[in-house]
Design an enzyme around this catalytic site. Structure first.
Site, PDB file in Angstrom:
ATOM      1  N   GLY A 139       0.804  -1.180   0.028  1.00 30.98           N
ATOM      2  CA  GLY A 139      -0.027   0.047   0.097  1.00 30.98           C
ATOM      3  C   GLY A 139       0.947   1.354  -0.063  1.00 30.98           C
ATOM      4  O   GLY A 139       0.199   2.530  -0.456  1.00 30.98           O
ATOM      5  N   GLN A 170       2.842   3.679  -5.474  1.00 29.68           N
ATOM      6  CA  GLN A 170       2.222   4.881  -6.122  1.00 29.68           C
ATOM      7  C   GLN A 170       0.913   4.751  -5.976  1.00 29.68           C
ATOM      8  O   GLN A 170       0.372   6.021  -5.879  1.00 29.68           O
ATOM      9  CB  GLN A 170       2.824   4.713  -7.732  1.00 29.68           C
ATOM     10  N   LEU A 171       0.258   3.712  -6.070  1.00 29.73           N
ATOM     11  CA  LEU A 171      -1.186   3.755  -6.127  1.00 29.73           C
ATOM     12  C   LEU A 171      -1.953   3.380  -4.792  1.00 29.73           C
ATOM     13  O   LEU A 171      -3.108   3.797  -4.563  1.00 29.73           O
ATOM     14  CB  LEU A 171      -1.807   2.683  -7.166  1.00 29.73           C
ATOM     15  N   ARG A 220       7.145  -1.666   4.928  1.00 28.27           N
ATOM     16  CA  ARG A 220       7.836  -0.393   5.138  1.00 28.27           C
ATOM     17  C   ARG A 220       7.077   0.328   6.281  1.00 28.27           C
ATOM     18  O   ARG A 220       5.949   0.383   6.366  1.00 28.27           O
ATOM     19  CB  ARG A 220       8.242   0.328   4.045  1.00 28.27           C
ATOM     20  N   ASP A 256       3.257  -8.896   5.168  1.00 25.27           N
ATOM     21  CA  ASP A 256       4.147  -9.508   4.452  1.00 25.27           C
ATOM     22  C   ASP A 256       3.620 -10.620   3.646  1.00 25.27           C
ATOM     23  O   ASP A 256       2.993 -11.569   3.988  1.00 25.27           O
ATOM     24  CB  ASP A 256       5.386 -10.108   5.090  1.00 25.27           C
ATOM     25  N   TYR A 267       8.703  -9.000 -15.222  1.00 25.78           N
ATOM     26  CA  TYR A 267       7.526  -8.351 -14.567  1.00 25.78           C
ATOM     27  C   TYR A 267       6.272  -8.689 -15.377  1.00 25.78           C
ATOM     28  O   TYR A 267       5.006  -8.860 -14.918  1.00 25.78           O
ATOM     29  CB  TYR A 267       7.665  -6.550 -14.717  1.00 25.78           C
ATOM     30  N   LYS A 304       2.614 -10.742 -14.597  1.00 27.04           N
ATOM     31  CA  LYS A 304       1.266 -10.220 -14.758  1.00 27.04           C
ATOM     32  C   LYS A 304       0.565 -11.043 -15.709  1.00 27.04           C
ATOM     33  O   LYS A 304      -0.738 -11.257 -15.188  1.00 27.04           O
ATOM     34  CB  LYS A 304       1.256  -8.707 -15.363  1.00 27.04           C
ATOM     35  N   ILE A 323       1.066   5.142 -15.408  1.00 21.66           N
ATOM     36  CA  ILE A 323      -0.001   5.901 -14.443  1.00 21.66           C
ATOM     37  C   ILE A 323       0.983   7.162 -13.901  1.00 21.66           C
ATOM     38  O   ILE A 323       2.301   7.048 -13.617  1.00 21.66           O
ATOM     39  CB  ILE A 323      -0.271   5.123 -13.138  1.00 21.66           C
TER      40      ILE A 323
END
Length: 373
Positions: A63, A66-67, A90, A106, A195, A199, A225
Protein backbone atom coordinates in the site's frame (compact mmCIF):
# COMPACT_ATOMS: atom_id res chain seq x y z
CA UNK A 1 19.77 -22.77 -1.76
CA UNK A 2 21.90 -20.10 -3.47
CA UNK A 3 18.93 -18.33 -5.09
CA UNK A 4 17.22 -17.79 -1.76
CA UNK A 5 20.43 -16.49 -0.19
CA UNK A 6 20.97 -14.13 -3.12
CA UNK A 7 17.38 -12.89 -2.93
CA UNK A 8 17.66 -12.37 0.84
CA UNK A 9 20.80 -10.33 0.35
CA UNK A 10 19.07 -8.28 -2.37
CA UNK A 11 16.12 -7.63 -0.08
CA UNK A 12 18.42 -6.28 2.62
CA UNK A 13 20.13 -3.96 0.15
CA UNK A 14 16.84 -2.68 -1.27
CA UNK A 15 15.33 -2.10 2.15
CA UNK A 16 18.31 0.05 3.08
CA UNK A 17 17.88 2.21 0.01
CA UNK A 18 15.30 4.98 -0.16
CA UNK A 19 12.93 6.41 -2.71
CA UNK A 20 11.16 3.26 -3.97
CA UNK A 21 7.47 4.23 -3.67
CA UNK A 22 6.07 3.43 -7.11
CA UNK A 23 3.99 0.33 -6.61
CA UNK A 24 6.91 -1.65 -5.17
CA UNK A 25 6.67 -3.71 -2.03
CA UNK A 26 9.89 -5.43 -0.94
CA UNK A 27 9.31 -8.55 1.12
CA UNK A 28 11.63 -10.73 3.23
CA UNK A 29 12.36 -13.98 1.41
CA UNK A 30 12.89 -15.87 4.66
CA UNK A 31 9.16 -16.57 4.35
CA UNK A 32 9.33 -18.30 0.95
CA UNK A 33 8.56 -21.60 2.69
CA UNK A 34 4.89 -20.78 3.14
CA UNK A 35 2.50 -22.65 5.38
CA UNK A 36 0.51 -25.48 3.81
CA UNK A 37 -2.92 -24.54 2.59
CA UNK A 38 -5.82 -26.35 1.02
CA UNK A 39 -8.57 -25.08 -1.24
CA UNK A 40 -11.50 -27.43 -1.64
CA UNK A 41 -11.82 -28.28 -5.31
CA UNK A 42 -15.60 -28.67 -5.17
CA UNK A 43 -16.31 -25.50 -3.18
CA UNK A 44 -18.60 -22.81 -4.52
CA UNK A 45 -17.32 -19.43 -3.44
CA UNK A 46 -18.89 -16.00 -3.65
CA UNK A 47 -18.04 -12.49 -2.52
CA UNK A 48 -19.82 -10.66 0.28
CA UNK A 49 -22.30 -8.34 -1.38
CA UNK A 50 -23.65 -5.03 -0.14
CA UNK A 51 -26.87 -6.81 0.82
CA UNK A 52 -24.87 -8.88 3.33
CA UNK A 53 -22.75 -6.06 4.68
CA UNK A 54 -23.14 -2.28 4.77
CA UNK A 55 -19.67 -1.79 3.35
CA UNK A 56 -16.82 -4.02 2.20
CA UNK A 57 -13.92 -4.55 4.60
CA UNK A 58 -10.85 -3.76 2.51
CA UNK A 59 -7.18 -4.76 2.70
CA UNK A 60 -4.59 -3.19 0.37
CA UNK A 61 -1.22 -4.96 0.10
CA UNK A 62 1.88 -3.09 -1.07
CA UNK A 63 0.00 0.00 0.00
CA UNK A 64 2.91 2.45 0.21
CA UNK A 65 3.56 2.35 -3.52
CA UNK A 66 2.37 4.80 -6.15
CA UNK A 67 -1.28 3.71 -6.10
CA UNK A 68 -2.02 2.27 -2.66
CA UNK A 69 -2.19 5.48 -0.64
CA UNK A 70 -4.43 7.21 -3.17
CA UNK A 71 -6.67 4.16 -3.42
CA UNK A 72 -7.02 3.99 0.38
CA UNK A 73 -8.05 7.65 0.45
CA UNK A 74 -10.68 7.10 -2.25
CA UNK A 75 -12.07 3.94 -0.65
CA UNK A 76 -12.20 5.50 2.82
CA UNK A 77 -14.25 8.34 1.39
CA UNK A 78 -16.75 5.81 0.03
CA UNK A 79 -16.75 3.10 2.70
CA UNK A 80 -15.54 4.79 5.89
CA UNK A 81 -12.09 5.31 7.33
CA UNK A 82 -12.00 2.20 9.49
CA UNK A 83 -13.19 -0.15 6.76
CA UNK A 84 -10.02 0.23 4.67
CA UNK A 85 -6.71 -1.16 5.94
CA UNK A 86 -3.49 -0.11 4.25
CA UNK A 87 -0.55 -2.52 4.60
CA UNK A 88 3.11 -2.82 3.64
CA UNK A 89 6.38 -3.96 5.17
CA UNK A 90 7.86 -0.46 5.22
CA UNK A 91 7.31 2.20 7.83
CA UNK A 92 4.70 4.73 6.68
CA UNK A 93 5.08 8.48 6.96
CA UNK A 94 3.20 10.03 9.88
CA UNK A 95 0.49 11.54 7.69
CA UNK A 96 -0.25 8.12 6.19
CA UNK A 97 -0.10 6.30 9.51
CA UNK A 98 -2.58 8.66 11.16
CA UNK A 99 -4.92 8.90 8.16
CA UNK A 100 -6.46 5.47 8.79
CA UNK A 101 -5.72 1.86 9.74
CA UNK A 102 -2.24 0.65 8.81
CA UNK A 103 -0.68 -2.73 9.53
CA UNK A 104 2.44 -4.70 8.67
CA UNK A 105 1.68 -7.39 6.10
CA UNK A 106 4.26 -9.58 4.36
CA UNK A 107 2.68 -11.25 1.34
CA UNK A 108 5.19 -14.09 1.52
CA UNK A 109 4.16 -14.89 5.07
CA UNK A 110 1.05 -16.93 4.30
CA UNK A 111 0.05 -17.57 7.91
CA UNK A 112 0.28 -13.90 8.92
CA UNK A 113 -1.61 -12.73 5.84
CA UNK A 114 -4.33 -15.27 6.52
CA UNK A 115 -4.63 -14.08 10.12
CA UNK A 116 -5.01 -10.48 8.95
CA UNK A 117 -7.88 -11.46 6.63
CA UNK A 118 -9.63 -13.50 9.34
CA UNK A 119 -9.10 -11.11 12.27
CA UNK A 120 -10.23 -8.07 10.31
CA UNK A 121 -13.14 -9.77 8.49
CA UNK A 122 -11.74 -8.70 5.11
CA UNK A 123 -14.11 -9.02 2.14
CA UNK A 124 -12.22 -7.09 -0.58
CA UNK A 125 -8.48 -7.42 -1.21
CA UNK A 126 -6.45 -5.15 -3.51
CA UNK A 127 -3.09 -6.79 -4.21
CA UNK A 128 -0.57 -4.10 -5.20
CA UNK A 129 2.68 -5.72 -4.02
CA UNK A 130 5.00 -6.03 -7.04
CA UNK A 131 8.38 -5.09 -8.44
CA UNK A 132 8.03 -2.94 -11.56
CA UNK A 133 9.57 -3.50 -14.98
CA UNK A 134 13.08 -2.00 -14.85
CA UNK A 135 13.63 -2.92 -11.18
CA UNK A 136 12.45 -6.47 -11.85
CA UNK A 137 14.92 -6.92 -14.70
CA UNK A 138 17.73 -5.86 -12.37
CA UNK A 139 16.74 -8.54 -9.83
CA UNK A 140 14.84 -11.43 -11.39
CA UNK A 141 14.90 -13.79 -8.35
CA UNK A 142 13.43 -11.09 -6.14
CA UNK A 143 10.79 -10.18 -8.73
CA UNK A 144 9.87 -13.84 -9.11
CA UNK A 145 9.44 -14.21 -5.35
CA UNK A 146 7.38 -11.05 -4.86
CA UNK A 147 5.34 -11.07 -8.07
CA UNK A 148 4.60 -14.80 -8.36
CA UNK A 149 4.99 -16.51 -4.97
CA UNK A 150 3.20 -13.63 -3.26
CA UNK A 151 0.38 -13.84 -5.80
CA UNK A 152 -0.13 -17.54 -5.08
CA UNK A 153 -0.54 -16.79 -1.38
CA UNK A 154 -3.08 -14.08 -2.08
CA UNK A 155 -5.07 -16.25 -4.51
CA UNK A 156 -5.34 -19.12 -2.04
CA UNK A 157 -6.37 -16.88 0.84
CA UNK A 158 -8.90 -15.03 -1.32
CA UNK A 159 -10.46 -18.30 -2.50
CA UNK A 160 -10.53 -19.81 0.98
CA UNK A 161 -12.20 -16.77 2.54
CA UNK A 162 -14.60 -15.78 -0.26
CA UNK A 163 -12.92 -12.45 -1.02
CA UNK A 164 -13.44 -10.20 -3.99
CA UNK A 165 -9.87 -9.90 -5.27
CA UNK A 166 -8.37 -7.17 -7.44
CA UNK A 167 -4.90 -7.63 -8.96
CA UNK A 168 -3.65 -4.91 -11.32
CA UNK A 169 -2.07 -5.84 -14.62
CA UNK A 170 -0.22 -3.61 -17.05
CA UNK A 171 0.82 -2.71 -20.57
CA UNK A 172 3.90 -4.77 -19.65
CA UNK A 173 1.81 -7.93 -20.01
CA UNK A 174 2.21 -7.65 -23.78
CA UNK A 175 5.26 -8.43 -25.90
CA UNK A 176 6.85 -7.65 -29.27
CA UNK A 177 4.53 -10.05 -31.13
CA UNK A 178 1.37 -8.48 -29.70
CA UNK A 179 -0.66 -6.11 -31.90
CA UNK A 180 0.43 -2.66 -30.76
CA UNK A 181 -1.93 -0.11 -32.30
CA UNK A 182 -4.44 -0.80 -30.94
CA UNK A 183 -3.95 -3.69 -28.53
CA UNK A 184 -7.20 -5.60 -27.83
CA UNK A 185 -8.16 -7.34 -24.59
CA UNK A 186 -7.60 -10.78 -26.07
CA UNK A 187 -4.53 -11.33 -28.22
CA UNK A 188 -1.11 -12.94 -28.13
CA UNK A 189 0.92 -11.56 -25.21
CA UNK A 190 4.31 -13.29 -24.59
CA UNK A 191 6.14 -10.47 -22.74
CA UNK A 192 9.93 -10.50 -22.38
CA UNK A 193 10.31 -9.09 -18.87
CA UNK A 194 9.85 -10.90 -15.57
CA UNK A 195 7.37 -8.16 -14.64
CA UNK A 196 5.28 -8.83 -17.73
CA UNK A 197 5.52 -12.59 -17.38
CA UNK A 198 4.36 -12.37 -13.77
CA UNK A 199 1.40 -10.20 -14.78
CA UNK A 200 0.27 -12.62 -17.50
CA UNK A 201 0.62 -15.35 -14.88
CA UNK A 202 -1.59 -13.32 -12.53
CA UNK A 203 -4.24 -12.76 -15.21
CA UNK A 204 -4.42 -16.44 -16.11
CA UNK A 205 -4.27 -17.73 -12.53
CA UNK A 206 -7.02 -15.32 -11.49
CA UNK A 207 -9.20 -16.42 -14.38
CA UNK A 208 -8.48 -20.08 -13.56
CA UNK A 209 -9.40 -19.61 -9.89
CA UNK A 210 -12.60 -17.89 -11.00
CA UNK A 211 -13.72 -20.78 -13.19
CA UNK A 212 -12.30 -23.55 -10.99
CA UNK A 213 -13.20 -22.28 -7.50
CA UNK A 214 -15.65 -19.43 -8.08
CA UNK A 215 -13.19 -16.75 -6.94
CA UNK A 216 -14.47 -13.25 -7.70
CA UNK A 217 -11.26 -12.11 -9.42
CA UNK A 218 -11.10 -8.75 -11.19
CA UNK A 219 -8.17 -7.23 -13.05
CA UNK A 220 -7.41 -4.10 -15.07
CA UNK A 221 -4.46 -3.63 -17.38
CA UNK A 222 -3.17 -0.20 -16.41
CA UNK A 223 -1.34 2.02 -18.89
CA UNK A 224 1.50 4.19 -17.59
CA UNK A 225 0.16 5.96 -14.49
CA UNK A 226 1.09 9.59 -13.82
CA UNK A 227 0.73 11.20 -10.40
CA UNK A 228 2.20 14.24 -8.70
CA UNK A 229 2.43 12.88 -5.16
CA UNK A 230 4.97 10.13 -5.77
CA UNK A 231 8.51 9.95 -7.09
CA UNK A 232 9.55 7.71 -10.02
CA UNK A 233 10.29 4.22 -8.76
CA UNK A 234 11.67 1.95 -11.47
CA UNK A 235 9.02 1.85 -14.19
CA UNK A 236 9.62 2.30 -17.92
CA UNK A 237 7.01 5.06 -18.11
CA UNK A 238 8.52 7.00 -15.19
CA UNK A 239 9.83 9.68 -17.53
CA UNK A 240 6.27 11.04 -17.74
CA UNK A 241 6.35 11.79 -14.01
CA UNK A 242 9.94 12.94 -13.78
CA UNK A 243 9.57 15.62 -16.46
CA UNK A 244 7.26 17.63 -14.19
CA UNK A 245 9.59 17.48 -11.18
CA UNK A 246 12.60 18.43 -13.32
CA UNK A 247 10.72 21.26 -15.01
CA UNK A 248 9.87 22.70 -11.60
CA UNK A 249 13.29 22.20 -9.99
CA UNK A 250 15.91 22.73 -12.70
CA UNK A 251 14.20 23.64 -15.97
CA UNK A 252 16.14 20.78 -17.61
CA UNK A 253 14.88 17.30 -18.43
CA UNK A 254 16.78 14.34 -19.86
CA UNK A 255 14.51 11.61 -21.20
CA UNK A 256 15.65 7.98 -21.29
CA UNK A 257 13.29 7.00 -24.13
CA UNK A 258 13.35 8.07 -27.77
CA UNK A 259 11.24 11.17 -28.54
CA UNK A 260 8.78 9.22 -30.76
CA UNK A 261 8.10 6.35 -28.32
CA UNK A 262 4.31 6.23 -28.08
CA UNK A 263 2.75 4.60 -25.01
CA UNK A 264 -0.70 4.65 -23.41
CA UNK A 265 -0.91 6.79 -20.25
CA UNK A 266 -3.43 7.76 -17.59
CA UNK A 267 -3.73 10.28 -14.78
CA UNK A 268 -3.90 8.62 -11.38
CA UNK A 269 -7.39 9.91 -10.54
CA UNK A 270 -8.80 8.11 -13.59
CA UNK A 271 -6.88 4.98 -12.66
CA UNK A 272 -8.17 4.86 -9.08
CA UNK A 273 -11.73 5.62 -10.11
CA UNK A 274 -11.61 2.84 -12.73
CA UNK A 275 -10.38 0.43 -10.05
CA UNK A 276 -13.27 1.25 -7.73
CA UNK A 277 -15.81 1.13 -10.57
CA UNK A 278 -14.79 -2.32 -11.79
CA UNK A 279 -14.88 -3.64 -8.21
CA UNK A 280 -18.39 -2.25 -7.71
CA UNK A 281 -19.67 -3.53 -11.04
CA UNK A 282 -22.26 -6.33 -10.81
CA UNK A 283 -20.66 -9.71 -11.52
CA UNK A 284 -23.19 -10.40 -14.26
CA UNK A 285 -22.07 -7.26 -16.14
CA UNK A 286 -18.51 -8.55 -16.55
CA UNK A 287 -17.87 -10.50 -19.74
CA UNK A 288 -14.24 -11.11 -18.82
CA UNK A 289 -11.96 -11.06 -15.77
CA UNK A 290 -9.21 -8.80 -17.19
CA UNK A 291 -9.88 -5.54 -19.04
CA UNK A 292 -7.76 -2.97 -20.82
CA UNK A 293 -8.42 0.61 -19.71
CA UNK A 294 -7.16 3.65 -21.57
CA UNK A 295 -7.26 7.43 -21.44
CA UNK A 296 -4.59 8.94 -23.72
CA UNK A 297 -1.51 7.97 -25.68
CA UNK A 298 1.49 10.23 -26.29
CA UNK A 299 5.23 10.35 -26.99
CA UNK A 300 7.94 12.02 -24.87
CA UNK A 301 8.16 14.73 -27.51
CA UNK A 302 4.41 15.44 -27.39
CA UNK A 303 4.47 15.53 -23.60
CA UNK A 304 7.45 17.89 -23.60
CA UNK A 305 5.69 20.25 -26.00
CA UNK A 306 2.64 20.39 -23.74
CA UNK A 307 4.82 20.97 -20.66
CA UNK A 308 6.67 23.78 -22.46
CA UNK A 309 3.37 25.64 -22.79
CA UNK A 310 3.64 26.08 -19.00
CA UNK A 311 7.45 26.20 -18.71
CA UNK A 312 8.65 27.69 -22.02
CA UNK A 313 12.32 27.64 -21.01
CA UNK A 314 12.34 23.90 -20.27
CA UNK A 315 15.32 22.28 -22.00
CA UNK A 316 14.71 18.69 -23.13
CA UNK A 317 17.45 16.27 -24.17
CA UNK A 318 17.44 12.53 -24.86
CA UNK A 319 19.84 9.93 -23.47
CA UNK A 320 18.24 6.62 -24.37
CA UNK A 321 18.39 3.79 -21.85
CA UNK A 322 18.59 0.70 -24.05
CA UNK A 323 16.93 -1.57 -21.48
CA UNK A 324 13.95 0.73 -20.98
CA UNK A 325 13.72 1.46 -24.70
CA UNK A 326 13.62 -2.24 -25.57
CA UNK A 327 10.86 -2.73 -23.01
CA UNK A 328 8.86 0.24 -24.33
CA UNK A 329 9.25 -0.96 -27.94
CA UNK A 330 7.59 -4.25 -26.99
CA UNK A 331 4.59 -2.59 -25.34
CA UNK A 332 1.27 -1.36 -26.81
CA UNK A 333 1.10 2.09 -28.38
CA UNK A 334 -2.66 2.31 -27.81
CA UNK A 335 -5.08 0.24 -25.74
CA UNK A 336 -8.42 -0.89 -27.12
CA UNK A 337 -10.70 -0.59 -24.08
CA UNK A 338 -14.09 -0.84 -25.77
CA UNK A 339 -15.10 -3.83 -23.63
CA UNK A 340 -14.59 -1.89 -20.39
CA UNK A 341 -16.57 1.05 -21.75
CA UNK A 342 -19.39 -1.26 -22.85
CA UNK A 343 -19.56 -3.68 -19.88
CA UNK A 344 -19.24 -1.39 -16.87
CA UNK A 345 -19.31 2.11 -18.29
CA UNK A 346 -15.65 3.08 -18.12
CA UNK A 347 -14.96 6.67 -19.22
CA UNK A 348 -11.81 8.71 -18.64
CA UNK A 349 -11.77 12.36 -17.54
CA UNK A 350 -8.19 13.46 -18.31
CA UNK A 351 -6.61 13.99 -21.72
CA UNK A 352 -3.07 15.33 -22.19
CA UNK A 353 -3.76 19.08 -21.71
CA UNK A 354 -5.82 18.44 -18.57
CA UNK A 355 -3.15 16.07 -17.27
CA UNK A 356 -0.35 18.62 -17.61
CA UNK A 357 -2.36 21.46 -16.09
CA UNK A 358 -3.42 19.27 -13.17
CA UNK A 359 0.14 18.08 -12.51
CA UNK A 360 1.48 21.62 -12.31
CA UNK A 361 -1.44 22.74 -10.17
CA UNK A 362 -0.69 19.94 -7.74
CA UNK A 363 3.07 20.51 -7.66
CA UNK A 364 2.71 24.23 -7.01
CA UNK A 365 2.86 27.44 -8.99
CA UNK A 366 5.31 30.20 -9.68
CA UNK A 367 5.66 32.88 -12.35
CA UNK A 368 6.69 30.32 -14.95
CA UNK A 369 3.53 28.22 -14.70
CA UNK A 370 0.78 30.68 -13.91
CA UNK A 371 -1.32 29.10 -16.65
CA UNK A 372 -1.45 25.89 -14.62
CA UNK A 373 -3.73 27.55 -12.10
Amino acid sequence: MPIVRNVSRAVSQLLQSSGCGCGISIVPVRCIGVSPRQVASDASFHSVSFSESDHPRVLITGGLGQLGVGLAKLLRKHFGKNNVILSDIRKPADNIFYSGPFIYADILDYKNLREIVVNNRITWLFHYSALLSAVGEANVPLARAVNITGLHNVLDIAAEHNLRLFVPSTIGAFGPTSPRDPTPDLCIQRPRTIYGVSKVHAELMGEYYHYRYGLDFRCLRYPGIISADSQPGGGTTDYAVRIFHDAMKTGKFQCNLKPDTRLPMMYIDDCLRATLEVMEAPAEALSMRTYNISAMSFTPEELAQEVQKHVPELQVTYNVDEVRQAIADSWPMNFDDRNARRDWGWKHDYDLPELVTTMFSFLGSDSRIAQAN
